[in-house]
Enzyme design. Structure first.
Site, mmCIF file in Angstrom:
data_model
loop_
_atom_site.group_PDB
_atom_site.id
_atom_site.type_symbol
_atom_site.label_atom_id
_atom_site.label_comp_id
_atom_site.label_asym_id
_atom_site.label_seq_id
_atom_site.Cartn_x
_atom_site.Cartn_y
_atom_site.Cartn_z
ATOM 1 N N CYS A 18 47.445 19.137 -130.767
ATOM 2 C CA CYS A 18 47.238 17.883 -130.078
ATOM 3 C C CYS A 18 47.301 16.698 -130.987
ATOM 4 C CB CYS A 18 45.898 17.842 -129.231
ATOM 5 S SG CYS A 18 44.762 16.848 -129.955
ATOM 6 N N GLU A 19 48.037 15.614 -130.506
ATOM 7 C CA GLU A 19 48.311 14.471 -131.464
ATOM 8 C C GLU A 19 46.911 13.446 -131.731
ATOM 9 O OE1 GLU A 19 50.319 11.210 -128.793
ATOM 10 O OE2 GLU A 19 51.798 12.563 -129.417
ATOM 11 N N HIS A 20 46.094 13.977 -130.753
ATOM 12 C CA HIS A 20 44.972 13.161 -130.796
ATOM 13 C C HIS A 20 43.807 13.666 -132.074
ATOM 14 C CE1 HIS A 20 45.784 11.973 -126.559
ATOM 15 N NE2 HIS A 20 46.388 11.156 -127.245
ATOM 16 N N HIS A 21 43.760 14.698 -131.986
ATOM 17 C CA HIS A 21 42.921 15.435 -133.056
ATOM 18 C C HIS A 21 43.439 16.305 -133.995
ATOM 19 C CE1 HIS A 21 40.821 14.570 -129.043
ATOM 20 N NE2 HIS A 21 39.736 13.998 -130.058
ATOM 21 N N GLN A 38 49.830 17.230 -123.891
ATOM 22 C CA GLN A 38 50.488 18.348 -122.788
ATOM 23 C C GLN A 38 51.605 17.985 -121.621
ATOM 24 O OE1 GLN A 38 47.492 21.163 -121.225
ATOM 25 N NE2 GLN A 38 48.819 21.663 -119.894
ATOM 26 N N HIS A 47 42.544 23.512 -124.768
ATOM 27 C CA HIS A 47 42.633 22.721 -125.825
ATOM 28 C C HIS A 47 41.305 22.830 -126.666
ATOM 29 C CE1 HIS A 47 45.668 19.865 -124.218
ATOM 30 N NE2 HIS A 47 45.843 20.632 -123.409
ATOM 31 N N CYS A 86 40.267 21.145 -129.224
ATOM 32 C CA CYS A 86 39.603 19.753 -129.393
ATOM 33 C C CYS A 86 38.707 19.669 -128.337
ATOM 34 C CB CYS A 86 40.590 18.638 -129.417
ATOM 35 S SG CYS A 86 41.515 18.507 -127.926
HETATM 36 ZN ZN ZN Z 1 43.036 16.243 -128.487
#
Ligand code: ZN
Length: 201
Positions: free
Chosen positions: A71-74, A112, A140, A142
């Site tokens: 995941c690109e956020h975490h 996703q 996920h 995260c």
């Molecule tokens: Zn994430």
């Protein structure tokens, strides 16, 4: 990258020179290079010699394709199953190439929803089928590791193009064949639904 990992370990309060961590930067670099190797992959090369002209217009389905992404956020993993279907107009993709295609887009920093759309749009662009459907079910880390709303750590996204968008019967046939393990809300425009908590989190 190895210097950055050593600094990251120190920032975490670790001693990067202790025995157990000595080779960690090298291993992490190798792992990240593999997990993001999709950036270097050439779709046409992956599909090379596997686009065929056929006289066949029934639904082609490849289901339960395992995938692992970040995941690109975490920068934490999300992973699960991908289901792909299309209805050929005059060309098909070799069946073994579909999981390869999923890997190309999964081995990048992703959300996703984008992963789902990229797989569908690539198939549409490469063989111009009558329709393409992609459903991705993923967990996920995260969210589940950090204890964020457990029920939301499992997310389902879909991309329905052409006949799968226009015909409820075609869409239902596909959904019946893949038998989702989760209950899926109405398959309308769901691009706004978030799979993972975003920026501020
Ligand atoms: Zn994430």
């Amino acid at each position: 990258m190895q210097d950055l990992i050593r600094r990251l370990l120190a920032e975490m309060g670790e001693d990067p020179t202790r025995e157990g961590l000595l080779n960690t930067p090298k291993r992490v670099e190798k792992a990240y290079k593999f997990l993001t190797s999709g950036y270097d992959a050439d779709i046409d090369h992956v599909l090379n010699n596997a686009l065929f002209t056929v006289d066949y217009s029934e639904m082609v389905i490849v289901k339960d394709i395992d995938f692992y992404s970040l995941c690109e956020h975490h920068l934490l993993p999300f992973f699960g199953k991908c289901h792909v279907a299309y209805i050929p107009s005059d060309r098909v993709i070799g069946l073994s190439k579909i999981p390869r295609l999923v890997d190309v887009f999964a081995r990048r920093l992703q959300v996703q929803e984008r992963l789902t759309n990229q797989i569908a749009e690539t198939i549409r662009d490469k063989i111009a089928p009558l329709g393409v459907a992609v459903v991705v079910e993923a967990t996920h880390l995260c969210m589940s590791m950090r204890g964020v709303e457990k029920q939301n750590s499992f997310a389902v996204t879909s991309a329905m193009l052409g006949a799968f968008r226009d015909s409820a019967r075609t869409r239902m046939e596909f959904l019946e064949l893949i038998k989702l393990r989760s209950a899926v809300p109405a398959f309308t425009d769901r691009s706004a639904s978030l799979a993972c908590v975003g920026e501020d989190d």
